[in-house]
Design a protein around this motif. Structure first.
Motif, PDB file in Angstrom:
ATOM      1  N   PHE A   1      50.461 -61.941 -34.278  1.00 45.58           N
ATOM      2  CA  PHE A   1      51.113 -60.978 -33.398  1.00 45.58           C
ATOM      3  C   PHE A   1      51.457 -59.688 -34.149  1.00 45.58           C
ATOM      4  CE2 PHE A   1      54.850 -59.129 -31.316  1.00 45.58           C
ATOM      5  CZ  PHE A   1      54.374 -59.001 -30.024  1.00 45.58           C
ATOM      6  N   VAL A   2      52.039 -59.830 -35.322  1.00 42.98           N
ATOM      7  CA  VAL A   2      52.478 -58.658 -36.098  1.00 42.98           C
ATOM      8  C   VAL A   2      51.292 -57.849 -36.597  1.00 42.98           C
ATOM      9  CG1 VAL A   2      53.624 -57.943 -38.239  1.00 42.98           C
ATOM     10  CG2 VAL A   2      54.692 -59.649 -36.752  1.00 42.98           C
ATOM     11  N   GLU A   3      50.251 -58.519 -37.085  1.00 45.87           N
ATOM     12  CA  GLU A   3      49.157 -57.796 -37.735  1.00 45.87           C
ATOM     13  C   GLU A   3      48.228 -57.090 -36.748  1.00 45.87           C
ATOM     14  OE1 GLU A   3      48.957 -60.142 -42.007  1.00 45.87           O
ATOM     15  OE2 GLU A   3      47.328 -60.491 -40.567  1.00 45.87           O
ATOM     16  N   GLY A   4      48.340 -57.356 -35.462  1.00 43.62           N
ATOM     17  CA  GLY A   4      47.549 -56.612 -34.493  1.00 43.62           C
ATOM     18  C   GLY A   4      48.176 -55.299 -34.066  1.00 43.62           C
ATOM     19  N   ILE A   5      49.493 -55.164 -34.213  1.00 46.49           N
ATOM     20  CA  ILE A   5      50.198 -53.982 -33.710  1.00 46.49           C
ATOM     21  C   ILE A   5      49.794 -52.689 -34.419  1.00 46.49           C
ATOM     22  CG2 ILE A   5      52.491 -52.931 -33.482  1.00 46.49           C
ATOM     23  CD1 ILE A   5      53.577 -55.770 -32.950  1.00 46.49           C
ATOM     24  N   PRO A   6      49.679 -52.651 -35.773  1.00 48.43           N
ATOM     25  CA  PRO A   6      49.319 -51.378 -36.424  1.00 48.43           C
ATOM     26  C   PRO A   6      47.997 -50.799 -35.951  1.00 48.43           C
ATOM     27  CG  PRO A   6      50.180 -52.932 -38.043  1.00 48.43           C
ATOM     28  CD  PRO A   6      49.994 -53.694 -36.764  1.00 48.43           C
ATOM     29  N   ALA A   7      47.026 -51.641 -35.586  1.00 49.52           N
ATOM     30  CA  ALA A   7      45.738 -51.120 -35.107  1.00 49.52           C
ATOM     31  C   ALA A   7      45.909 -50.339 -33.811  1.00 49.52           C
ATOM     32  CB  ALA A   7      44.752 -52.273 -34.910  1.00 49.52           C
ATOM     33  N   VAL A   8      46.763 -50.821 -32.926  1.00 51.09           N
ATOM     34  CA  VAL A   8      47.020 -50.116 -31.662  1.00 51.09           C
ATOM     35  C   VAL A   8      47.649 -48.753 -31.939  1.00 51.09           C
ATOM     36  CG1 VAL A   8      48.274 -50.182 -29.477  1.00 51.09           C
ATOM     37  CG2 VAL A   8      47.252 -52.285 -30.397  1.00 51.09           C
ATOM     38  N   LEU A   9      48.636 -48.732 -32.811  1.00 48.37           N
ATOM     39  CA  LEU A   9      49.339 -47.478 -33.104  1.00 48.37           C
ATOM     40  C   LEU A   9      48.426 -46.466 -33.791  1.00 48.37           C
ATOM     41  CD1 LEU A   9      52.750 -48.957 -34.355  1.00 48.37           C
ATOM     42  CD2 LEU A   9      52.157 -48.131 -32.058  1.00 48.37           C
ATOM     43  N   LEU A  10      47.649 -46.924 -34.782  1.00 46.13           N
ATOM     44  CA  LEU A  10      46.748 -46.005 -35.477  1.00 46.13           C
ATOM     45  C   LEU A  10      45.623 -45.555 -34.559  1.00 46.13           C
ATOM     46  CD1 LEU A  10      46.214 -44.566 -38.137  1.00 46.13           C
ATOM     47  CD2 LEU A  10      44.796 -46.510 -38.829  1.00 46.13           C
ATOM     48  N   GLY A  11      45.170 -46.431 -33.652  1.00 44.86           N
ATOM     49  CA  GLY A  11      44.137 -46.041 -32.706  1.00 44.86           C
ATOM     50  C   GLY A  11      44.573 -44.887 -31.823  1.00 44.86           C
ATOM     51  N   ILE A  12      45.819 -44.908 -31.398  1.00 45.76           N
ATOM     52  CA  ILE A  12      46.355 -43.797 -30.608  1.00 45.76           C
ATOM     53  C   ILE A  12      46.410 -42.524 -31.443  1.00 45.76           C
ATOM     54  CG2 ILE A  12      48.402 -42.955 -29.388  1.00 45.76           C
ATOM     55  CD1 ILE A  12      48.966 -45.917 -28.647  1.00 45.76           C
ATOM     56  N   ALA A  13      46.810 -42.660 -32.719  1.00 44.27           N
ATOM     57  CA  ALA A  13      46.894 -41.491 -33.601  1.00 44.27           C
ATOM     58  C   ALA A  13      45.526 -40.876 -33.865  1.00 44.27           C
ATOM     59  CB  ALA A  13      47.560 -41.888 -34.920  1.00 44.27           C
TER      60      ALA A  13
END
Length: 444
Positions: A190-202
């Motif tokens: 759960f935790v390790e998938g979140i940064p990809a979403v945030l960086l994808g938006i950036a």
């Protein structure tokens, strides 16, 4: 194509543009790939607890780990063609957001079928990311720089294991106590998938499609760089050969087979090295905590990351590509076979480290080979095909290794298969080099 000496870029505007693009793009792309690879292979660390929780055999785990590449295979070429059509900024952002969501959703699987389904969906979501970046780099960097640039980008893979191993095992250790999670491996996913979403938006704001669209690149430098790249494409390939011609090119098929063998070793190490280290307890009487397993598995990747950059620089400096692929592949094959005869954990890990060095040093010069004769939509399709077929070894490797482990009771048979696949890659690329040299002689 294979052994020509690189011509130095004398235009100071081009060299300045390359330096600026390296500083601006490589950290962002490298971070994205680091997150990508962590989310792809963290299942190897989850398996230390997840397999027992879900009742997965070694073969079932290997099948599930490898099913990622089934979805990946079928969507790879279309994804890369779409990227070339709509632009890297939009498409890379889409890929990152969707794979991050699916990676986090892995936390909620309940059984063997759920494990299989989420791995296929992760492959579909991620399809096109790596070959898309390889294609994107051709929009920015002249051929003389590409092995070095690919090596700097590919550093994310060994670094993801240096960082991801200890991080993943720590999250597993502490995650079981987090409210809402009944197992630490669920919390890790759960935790390790979140940064990809945030960086994808950036990425929508940070990644320009081409030099002419970069606000941080002076117009005259962008113009000079794009003119140099266009001239290289025209001189090397003449014109965009199209998607169909690229997919039928025997050289593309040969390179797909080479990449299959190299990546076979990469993914067997990624998915099974944590279990091999944990198995030292039964084999040698040693005992390691979960976090110690993560730290031990990080060592081969740390050493391989340094060797990879140095080897890629040497390939760029000499202009030779095929031998820079074949030699590491042979070294890796011999090392993983030798590991099976070692009498101590230290010597086993030394051989595994040499194998990892062989795998990782072969990859950056390899990606200079298709770029030497593919451009435009042909490059998008050809690179996608090479990567998709090559990455089928990510399905075959874990499944065969898991099946052989169940069949024989240990992992040795699977390691012999790794050695054979890497040796196959070396032989094919040497034949590829010889045929290219013969064609050059005929033209003279």
């Amino acid at each position: 194509m294979v052994s020509a000496q690189p011509q130095p870029q004398a235009d100071p505007q081009v060299r300045a543009a390359v330096r600026t693009a390296t500083v601006r793009l490589l950290p962002l792309l490298g971070l994205a790939y680091l997150l990508n690879y962590i989310d792809r292979v963290n299942v190897g660390f989850a398996a230390l607890r997840m397999n027992a929780d879900l009742g997965l055999s070694a073969a079932a785990y290997g099948l599930g780990a490898g099913l990622f590449f089934v979805g990946y295979f079928f969507f790879e070429v279309p994804s890369n063609v779409i990227l070339h059509r709509v632009g890297a900024r939009l498409w890379i952002a889409r890929i990152m957001v969707t794979w991050g969501i699916v990676a986090s959703a892995t936390a909620f699987i309940q059984g063997e079928v759920g494990f299989y389904v989420v791995r296929v969906l992760l492959g579909i979501a991620e399809a096109g990311f790596f070959p898309g970046i390889i294609l994107y780099l051709t929009y920015w960097f002249p051929r003389v720089d590409r092995a070095r640039i690919v090596a700097l980008f590919f550093l994310a893979v060994p670094l993801s294991s240096v960082v991801g191993g200890p991080l993943s095992t720590w999250l597993i250790e502490v995650g079981g106590a987090v409210p809402g999670f009944d197992a630490g491996w669920r919390f890790m996913f759960f935790v390790e998938g979140i940064p990809a979403v945030l960086l994808g938006i950036a990425v929508l704001w940070l990644l320009p499609d081409r030099p002419s669209a970069a606000r941080w690149l002076r117009p005259e430098r962008a113009t000079a760089l794009e003119a140099t790249l266009a001239a290289e494409d025209a001189a090397q390939a003449g014109h965009d050969r199209g998607i169909g011609a690229a997919l039928r090119d025997v050289r593309v098929i040969a390179l797909a087979a080479v990449y299959f063998g190299i990546v076979f070793g990469l993914y067997v190490l990624a998915f099974f090295l944590p279990q091999i280290v944990a198995g030292f307890q039964e084999q040698f009487g040693t005992e390691y905590s979960l976090i110690e397993v993560g730290l031990i598995t990080a060592v081969p990747y740390a050493i391989a990351s340094v060797a990879m950059v140095l080897w890629a620089r040497h390939s760029d400096r000499t202009g030779e590509r095929a031998l820079h692929v074949a030699v590491p592949a042979v070294v890796g094959a011999v090392a993983i076979a030798a590991a099976l005869a070692m009498p101590s954990p230290l010597l086993v890990m030394a051989c595994v480290t040499v194998c990892a060095v062989g795998v990782f040093t072969a990859i950056p010069p390899f990606w200079s080979l298709p770029n030497a004769f593919l451009t435009g939509f042909g490059a998008a399709a050809g690179i996608g095909l090479v990567n998709s077929f090559g990455n089928l070894s990510g399905f075959v490797g874990p499944f065969v290794t898991g099946w052989l482990t169940d069949l024989t009771g240990d992992s040795q048979a699977g390691m012999w298969v790794v050695a054979a696949m890497m040796l196959m890659s070396a032989l094919i690329v040497l034949g590829f080099r010889r045929s290219a040299r013969d064609r050059a002689a005929d033209r003279r």
